[in-house]
Design an enzyme around this catalytic site. Structure first.
Site, mmCIF file in Angstrom:
data_model
loop_
_atom_site.group_PDB
_atom_site.id
_atom_site.type_symbol
_atom_site.label_atom_id
_atom_site.label_comp_id
_atom_site.label_asym_id
_atom_site.label_seq_id
_atom_site.Cartn_x
_atom_site.Cartn_y
_atom_site.Cartn_z
ATOM 1 N N HIS A 1 -45.815 17.551 21.390
ATOM 2 C CA HIS A 1 -46.165 16.636 20.302
ATOM 3 C C HIS A 1 -47.512 17.006 19.739
ATOM 4 C CE1 HIS A 1 -46.591 12.928 18.033
ATOM 5 N NE2 HIS A 1 -45.283 12.818 18.159
ATOM 6 N N ASP B 1 -37.646 12.146 21.416
ATOM 7 C CA ASP B 1 -36.310 12.687 21.148
ATOM 8 C C ASP B 1 -35.585 13.182 22.394
ATOM 9 O OD1 ASP B 1 -36.222 12.244 18.400
ATOM 10 O OD2 ASP B 1 -37.482 13.986 18.017
#
Ligand code: CMC
Length: 389
Positions: free
Chosen positions: A275, A326
């Protein structure tokens, strides 16, 4: 003048380029806060853990649009409006019925959302109220669009939305043609809460950029859907499930640890990890990991969950990279029977609340978003007639 190469740039003469706008603070916002070191996510004052445990998606929508929780009357009024707006205009349904059955669901959702602009709720003359009404309409209509396309492409009749029930309940009902159980409804509601808002990600930035030109909210959301669709953003959840299903096809030969190591050795990415902001476990992934474990055991998909854990451990030990939202959302959706190519549409059905909240915020204090680019091409070239090129 010779072509300028990035490495030759005199940083005293030219400003620093932040590739990917990394670390740039472009706005102030009251919608959400992310602490990437602590792994903390806050929506308008409330920690995501508190919301995951206590809120409903509808309450989160109100929170994002109004920066405060609703009282009972306000929540009932919002739920009523969301139910009233669920129906999608016939021309949009005609598009869904007639488009390519093999089209990507995200592409269909993007085009259908764009069409909704032609049938927006009647304007009141108060632009803030109009944006809110349009935000409610889009949030209500997106699940209808996604479910309708999935049914049409599978040769099934479209199921009309219910005049009752939560967004999560109604979506699963329209998708499957039967009312879901409490477990499935709660799981879907949790997923909608966890995906609703997330700072200045690529799709939200797109939405605010379009808003900043004083373009309409439908254009801003349509553009945001296009940004979310990419595998580096919302499209990663579908990619995660495809990775696990490909492994499943290998049966006894499947080896998630070797698979992960090989990918890393080839400098390939494992979807659902890493991320830009979190340098630790994404707090949303904690909730989804727990859900994934519980649901996988209940539905007999333990192997998919075990492989996910093996990939996670390998990513941690090999690269010290943690999962993002996700990764476990993929197996959660799979366990409640949703097809992998719909996962990013569910992300969209939720994130529309955050996008529209940012649209409202940007519109209330707008300044055109217009950064600069450093030109590295040549200058003052002589014109060469076409027959001499
Ligand atoms: N698998 C393997 N290596 C990775 C991964 C990954 N998923 N993510 C980052 N890295 C490595 C990358 O190779 C690089 O290594 P090195 O320094 O040795 O070259 C280092 O970590 C930094 O990566 P980066 O790509 O420069 O970092 P970024 O901030 O630009 O990327 C990201 C963030 C999300 C694009 C990236 O982590 C990625 O591509 N992840 C996979 C796609 C994904 O899961 N996206 C969903 C994001 S969260 C949901 C959302 O908001 O949409």
């Amino acid at each position: 003048m010779a072509k300028l190469k990035l490495q030759d740039i005199d940083t005293n003469e030219y400003p620093h380029i932040n590739r990917g706008l990394e670390g740039i603070i472009a706005f102030s916002t009251t919608k959400s806060s992310i602490d990437g070191q602590k792994g903390e996510l806050i929506y308008a004052g409330y920690n995501i853990d508190t919301l995951a445990e206590n809120a409903t998606f509808e309450e989160v929508c109100f929170l994002l649009w109004n920066d405060r929780l609703p009282n009972k009357q306000e929540l009932d009024a919002l739920k009523k409006k969301l139910i009233e707006e669920r129906k999608v205009p016939d021309p949009v349904l005609d598009y869904i019925k007639n488009t390519n059955k093999d089209a990507e669901p995200m592409a269909v959702l993007r085009s259908a959302t764009s069409m909704l602009a032609d049938f927006a709720p009647e304007e009141t003359g108060d632009s803030n109220q109009d944006y809110q009404n349009q935000a409610i309409a889009m949030t209500a209509q997106m699940p209808t669009i996604v479910a309708a396309f999935d049914r049409v492409r599978n040769g099934k009749e479209i199921v009309a939305p219910l005049k009752e029930g939560s967004t999560a309940f109604n979506f699963l009902y329209m998708l499957n043609g039967e009312k879901p159980g409490t477990q499935a409804e709660n799981t879907m509601d949790l997923c909608l809460i966890l995906h609703a808002e997330h700072g200045m990600n690529a799709s939200t930035f797109t939405c605010r950029t379009i808003c900043s030109t004083e373009s309409d909210i439908y254009s801003a959301v349509t553009g945001a859907i296009g940004a979310l669709k990419g595998p580096l953003h919302g499209g990663a959840n579908t990619a995660v499930m495809n990775m696990l299903l490909n492994m499943d096809k290998q049966g006894e030969q499947a080896d998630p640890v070797a698979f992960t190591k090989k990918k890393l050795a080839n400098r390939e990415k494992i979807m659902g990890f890493g991320h830009r902001v979190y340098k630790t476990f994404d707090p949303r992934a904690y909730h989804l990991r727990q859900k994934s474990k519980a649901l996988s055991e209940e539905t007999g998909h333990e192997t998919l969950y075990e492989w996910s854990e093996a990939i996670l451990e390998t990513m941690k030990s090999e690269k010290n990279i943690d999962p993002n939202v996700d990764f476990f959302s993929a197996t959660v959706y799979y366990s409640i029977g949703i097809k992998p190519d719909l996962y990013t549409c569910i992300f969209t059905m939720s994130r529309v609340s955050g996008w529209t909240a940012h649209y409202l915020e940007q519109a209330a204090n707008n300044r055109l978003i217009r950064p600069r680019a450093l030109y590295t091409g040549e200058k003052n070239l002589d014109w060469v007639p076409i027959d001499k090129r």
